[in-house]
Design an enzyme around this catalytic site. Structure first.
Site, mmCIF file in Angstrom:
data_model
loop_
_atom_site.group_PDB
_atom_site.id
_atom_site.type_symbol
_atom_site.label_atom_id
_atom_site.label_comp_id
_atom_site.label_asym_id
_atom_site.label_seq_id
_atom_site.Cartn_x
_atom_site.Cartn_y
_atom_site.Cartn_z
ATOM 1 N N GLY A 93 0.913 -1.203 -0.204
ATOM 2 C CA GLY A 93 0.089 0.017 0.005
ATOM 3 C C GLY A 93 0.933 1.231 0.069
ATOM 4 O O GLY A 93 1.994 1.208 0.086
ATOM 5 N N GLY A 94 0.241 2.193 -0.128
ATOM 6 C CA GLY A 94 0.841 3.517 -0.007
ATOM 7 C C GLY A 94 1.308 4.250 -1.486
ATOM 8 O O GLY A 94 1.103 3.493 -2.538
ATOM 9 N N ILE A 96 4.792 6.579 -3.490
ATOM 10 C CA ILE A 96 6.152 6.511 -3.694
ATOM 11 C C ILE A 96 6.890 6.956 -2.494
ATOM 12 O O ILE A 96 6.571 7.822 -1.630
ATOM 13 C CB ILE A 96 6.477 7.581 -4.769
ATOM 14 C CG1 ILE A 96 7.850 7.081 -5.532
ATOM 15 C CG2 ILE A 96 6.600 8.670 -4.575
ATOM 16 C CD1 ILE A 96 8.145 7.573 -6.839
ATOM 17 N N GLY A 167 4.745 0.983 4.746
ATOM 18 C CA GLY A 167 3.874 0.491 3.287
ATOM 19 C C GLY A 167 3.826 -0.989 3.476
ATOM 20 O O GLY A 167 4.951 -1.640 3.722
ATOM 21 N N GLY A 178 6.955 -3.125 5.024
ATOM 22 C CA GLY A 178 7.130 -2.598 6.199
ATOM 23 C C GLY A 178 7.483 -1.198 6.383
ATOM 24 O O GLY A 178 6.847 -0.521 5.922
ATOM 25 N N PHE A 179 8.838 -0.855 6.988
ATOM 26 C CA PHE A 179 9.034 0.546 7.403
ATOM 27 C C PHE A 179 10.345 0.907 6.775
ATOM 28 O O PHE A 179 11.133 0.065 6.803
ATOM 29 C CB PHE A 179 8.806 0.888 8.864
ATOM 30 C CG PHE A 179 9.764 0.025 10.000
ATOM 31 C CD1 PHE A 179 11.160 0.515 10.036
ATOM 32 C CD2 PHE A 179 9.327 -1.010 10.266
ATOM 33 C CE1 PHE A 179 11.855 -0.178 10.804
ATOM 34 C CE2 PHE A 179 10.285 -1.823 11.177
ATOM 35 C CZ PHE A 179 11.620 -1.109 11.337
ATOM 36 N N ALA A 180 10.615 2.142 6.644
ATOM 37 C CA ALA A 180 11.697 2.755 6.251
ATOM 38 C C ALA A 180 12.058 4.107 7.019
ATOM 39 O O ALA A 180 11.460 4.880 7.031
ATOM 40 C CB ALA A 180 11.661 3.202 4.848
ATOM 41 N N CYS A 196 5.606 9.842 -0.319
ATOM 42 C CA CYS A 196 4.285 9.418 -0.214
ATOM 43 C C CYS A 196 3.276 10.196 -0.721
ATOM 44 O O CYS A 196 1.970 10.220 -0.031
ATOM 45 C CB CYS A 196 4.081 9.449 1.514
ATOM 46 S SG CYS A 196 5.377 8.300 2.126
#
Length: 241
Positions: A93-94, A96, A167, A178-180, A196
């Site tokens: 999901g999400g 860029i 995302g 996951g996460f950045a 985003c």
């Protein structure tokens, strides 16, 4: 419910290779769940499903989620080649986002049936692990209503700055992506995208906020500790070559 989570510190890995590896682990968990359905129908005991937590650093790359707009990438093919950046359309999901050196990219590949079946809670706990990590370093962070991720400067702040993007993909309550988390990331690369899909808010990093470079392995350990506590995980490590 199996709360054991295999932690793998992968280090530097190209995005496509990490995506393939995630998919391999994700598919195996889903197949176990499908087999368990057949076993249950036959009156047999279910097999435990595995859980993983991968930490990785990618070379420069932009990824566009399913709900994203390609015009939020501000470089053409020649521009990507000039900047030495890859670009992928992916199934999370999400919108860029950017991944690169100096960023902790966390990929929890979990069977949420082992923890809780609530995607909203899952996202909020990922955010909370980063918020608590930042608090440990004296940085006040939080959320902005209606937006995912972790922000420096909460609702009403004249200059909110995103420090961690999220995302995820889920299927049969199994998660991937996951996460950045921007620790020492080069923020100039965010200038080539609308991060985003949000054009009116800035991006930041721990290094930018504190004015000094942070030891990546140290920050990773703090994030891992908070994830373990929040999810009540029993983490064991599998070191990759």
């Amino acid at each position: 419910m199996n709360k054991k989570v295999e932690y793998q510190h992968i280090g530097k890995m190209p995005y496509a290779k990490a995506w393939d590896y995630q998919t391999e682990l994700f598919d195996a968990i889903v197949q176990t769940k499908l087999e368990n359905r057949r076993r249950t129908d036959r009156g047999e005991d279910a097999l435990p499903t595995k859980n993983y937590l991968l930490f990785v650093e990618h070379p420069h790359v932009y990824t566009l989620g399913k709900s994203g707009k390609e015009e939020h990438l501000l470089l053409d093919k020649e521009g990507l080649e000039r900047e030495h950046v890859e670009f992928f359309k992916i199934n999370r999901g999400g919108d860029i986002t950017y991944h690169g050196p100096g960023q902790i990219v966390g990929y929890p590949i979990l069977d949420l049936d082992n923890f809780f079946t609530d995607i909203h809670k899952y996202l909020r706990l990922l955010e909370e692990a980063v918020i608590l990590t930042l608090k440990d370093y004296g940085i006040k962070a939080g959320r902005i209503d209606g937006l995912t991720g972790v922000w420096i400067g909460e609702e009403g702040d004249p200059n909110p700055r995103k420090i961690c993007a999220l995302g995820v993909k889920t299927s049969r309550w199994v998660t991937m992506h996951g996460f950045a988390f921007n620790v020492n990331a080069n923020l100039d690369y965010f200038g080539n995208i609308v991060p985003c899909g949000i054009s009116d808010k800035a991006v930041t990093s721990m290094q930018n906020e504190l004015g000094k470079e942070l030891p990546m392995n140290e920050v990773e350990e703090v994030v891992k500790k908070h994830l373990a506590t929040l999810f009540e995980m029993e983490i064991f490590e599998n070191k990759q070559n």
